[in-house]
Write a protein that holds these residues in place. Structure first.
Motif, PDB file in Angstrom:
ATOM      1  N   ILE A   1      -8.563  12.956   5.959  1.00 15.59           N
ATOM      2  CA  ILE A   1      -8.087  11.946   5.018  1.00 15.59           C
ATOM      3  C   ILE A   1      -7.710  10.703   5.812  1.00 15.59           C
TER       4      ILE A   1
ATOM      5  N   PRO B   1      -0.135   4.843   4.817  1.00 16.23           N
ATOM      6  CA  PRO B   1      -1.084   3.747   5.063  1.00 16.23           C
ATOM      7  C   PRO B   1      -1.338   3.561   6.554  1.00 16.23           C
TER       8      PRO B   1
ATOM      9  N   VAL C   1     -11.170   4.889  -3.369  1.00 17.10           N
ATOM     10  CA  VAL C   1     -11.172   6.125  -2.588  1.00 17.10           C
ATOM     11  C   VAL C   1     -12.594   6.672  -2.560  1.00 17.10           C
TER      12      VAL C   1
ATOM     13  N   LYS D   1       0.835  -1.205   0.000  1.00 16.78           N
ATOM     14  CA  LYS D   1       0.000   0.000   0.000  1.00 16.78           C
ATOM     15  C   LYS D   1       0.866   1.249   0.000  1.00 16.78           C
TER      16      LYS D   1
ATOM     17  N   ALA E   1      -9.196   4.270   0.766  1.00  7.26           N
ATOM     18  CA  ALA E   1      -9.135   5.500   1.549  1.00  7.26           C
ATOM     19  C   ALA E   1     -10.508   6.142   1.625  1.00  7.26           C
TER      20      ALA E   1
ATOM     21  N   ASP F   1      -4.939  -1.778  -0.062  1.00  2.28           N
ATOM     22  CA  ASP F   1      -5.360  -1.119  -1.303  1.00  2.28           C
ATOM     23  C   ASP F   1      -6.870  -1.251  -1.507  1.00  2.28           C
TER      24      ASP F   1
ATOM     25  N   ASN G   1      -6.299   7.058   5.248  1.00  6.62           N
ATOM     26  CA  ASN G   1      -5.667   6.139   4.295  1.00  6.62           C
ATOM     27  C   ASN G   1      -5.624   4.752   4.922  1.00  6.62           C
TER      28      ASN G   1
ATOM     29  N   THR H   1       0.375  14.498   2.491  1.00  6.41           N
ATOM     30  CA  THR H   1       0.631  13.073   2.316  1.00  6.41           C
ATOM     31  C   THR H   1       0.226  12.309   3.566  1.00  6.41           C
TER      32      THR H   1
ATOM     33  N   LEU I   1      -0.937   8.273   0.318  1.00  7.59           N
ATOM     34  CA  LEU I   1      -1.919   9.016  -0.458  1.00  7.59           C
ATOM     35  C   LEU I   1      -1.663  10.507  -0.277  1.00  7.59           C
TER      36      LEU I   1
END
Length: 325
Positions: free
Chosen positions: A36, A14, A45, A2, A78, A42, A38, A11, A5
């Motif tokens: 956000i 994970p 979003v 992963k 995410a 995987d 994350n 940024t 993001l």
């Protein structure tokens, strides 16, 4: 493995949750709070935005609470949450408009925005380019505004792509809403998401009248979680409303053409007949300025609940379960 993001320069690693307030470029200090999350694995979003209209509270509080409750380690992909897009409308308790905009524009009518436009257009542009483009599914949460009553429903974004429309419709069936409407609009943010970017998007309409109702907040959270389960972002089995969700392929959204006194002869949830008188606007002397009669059989979904109304304000919206003839 992963990856991290990055959203508009922030940024998130994970398994990490970051809360950040962006400053909108050249927009007189306008800001945008974003959470956000994350996930550790995987996946897709998911974006949920609320507070495009600052006095529509159930969606705002649902996003605030979900931002605290969601565990990054349980998420595949995410989740991006924008609890209040229109902060000046929220703090100023203003229906419809964005007070920080120099032209007092309705933020939901300016997407996808412009970097060279008014403050509201700059905010819409930032949100579109830096955030919405990053997502795989977008839900925009609304209510009846501070001056409106509403019977809750969800709406599928207006797109001419049949596969995209079918996918959004299928997702909508995995919410608890009893009523689903096919949007015919163009300017609203969720319609711009689907039309302009080809990203599946839908609308929640729940609550209204400037009220904060815990049950409505909870239902919003439940439906957002169910959509995340449908998208396999969260574990669990999503809601299945396919056998009971009533579909309204046609709806009419009527605005006031004159400022005056509003008199409604129906209420939200009423079944109406073609030709039925729904509401009138009269001046302070009782002279008729506007009369609205039903163009088709249907059901009242949104209604102005104030005596005073201004030209351009939403007056009434009703939907029909029958295709337009």
């Amino acid at each position: 493995m992963k990856k991290a993001l990055t959203i508009a320069g922030i940024t998130v690693q994970p398994g990490e949750k970051v809360k950040h307030t962006y400053t909108i470029p050249d927009a007189n200090g306008m800001t945008l709070p974003v959470v956000i999350i994350n996930g550790a694995e995987d996946g897709k979003v998911f974006l949920a935005s609320a507070g495009i209209h600052g006095a529509e509270y159930p969606g705002i509080q649902a996003c605030i609470e979900l931002a605290e409750e969601l565990d990054p380690n349980r998420i595949r992909g995410a989740v991006i949450l924008i609890p209040v897009v229109n902060l000046s409308g929220f703090y100023g308790r203003k229906p419809y408009i964005c007070p920080a905009d120099e032209e007092q524009k309705n933020l939901n009518r300016v997407f996808p925005g412009s970097p060279d436009g008014t403050n509201a257009e700059k905010l819409a542009y930032f949100m579109t380019e830096e955030i919405i483009r990053q997502c795989d599914f977008h839900v925009d949460l609304h209510s009846g505004d501070m001056v409106e009553s509403l019977e809750e429903f969800c709406a599928v974004a207006n797109t001419q792509d049949p596969e995209l429309r079918a996918y959004i419709t299928e997702a909508a069936k995995h919410t608890s809403f009893s009523h689903r409407i096919q949007s015919g609009g163009q300017r609203e943010v969720y319609n711009r998401t689907a039309n302009g970017l080809g990203i599946p998007a839908m609308l929640f309409e729940r609550g209204g009248g400037g009220r904060v109702v815990p049950e409505e907040i909870t239902r919003n959270k439940t439906d957002l979680v169910s959509l995340m389960q449908f998208l396999e972002i969260l574990p669990g089995t999503p809601i299945d409303s396919s056998d009971r969700q009533i579909y309204y392929p046609v709806h009419r959204w009527i605005e006031a053409v004159e400022s005056g006194c509003c008199y409604s002869y129906v209420k939200v949830g009423d079944e109406i007949r073609k030709g039925q008188l729904l509401c009138e606007i009269r001046d302070p002397f009782g002279n008729l300025l506007q009369s609205v009669t039903a163009e088709c059989d249907g059901r009242v979904k949104i209604l102005n609940n104030c005596l005073g109304i201004a030209a351009g304000d939403d007056l009434i919206m009703y939907g029909s379960t029958r295709e337009e003839q």
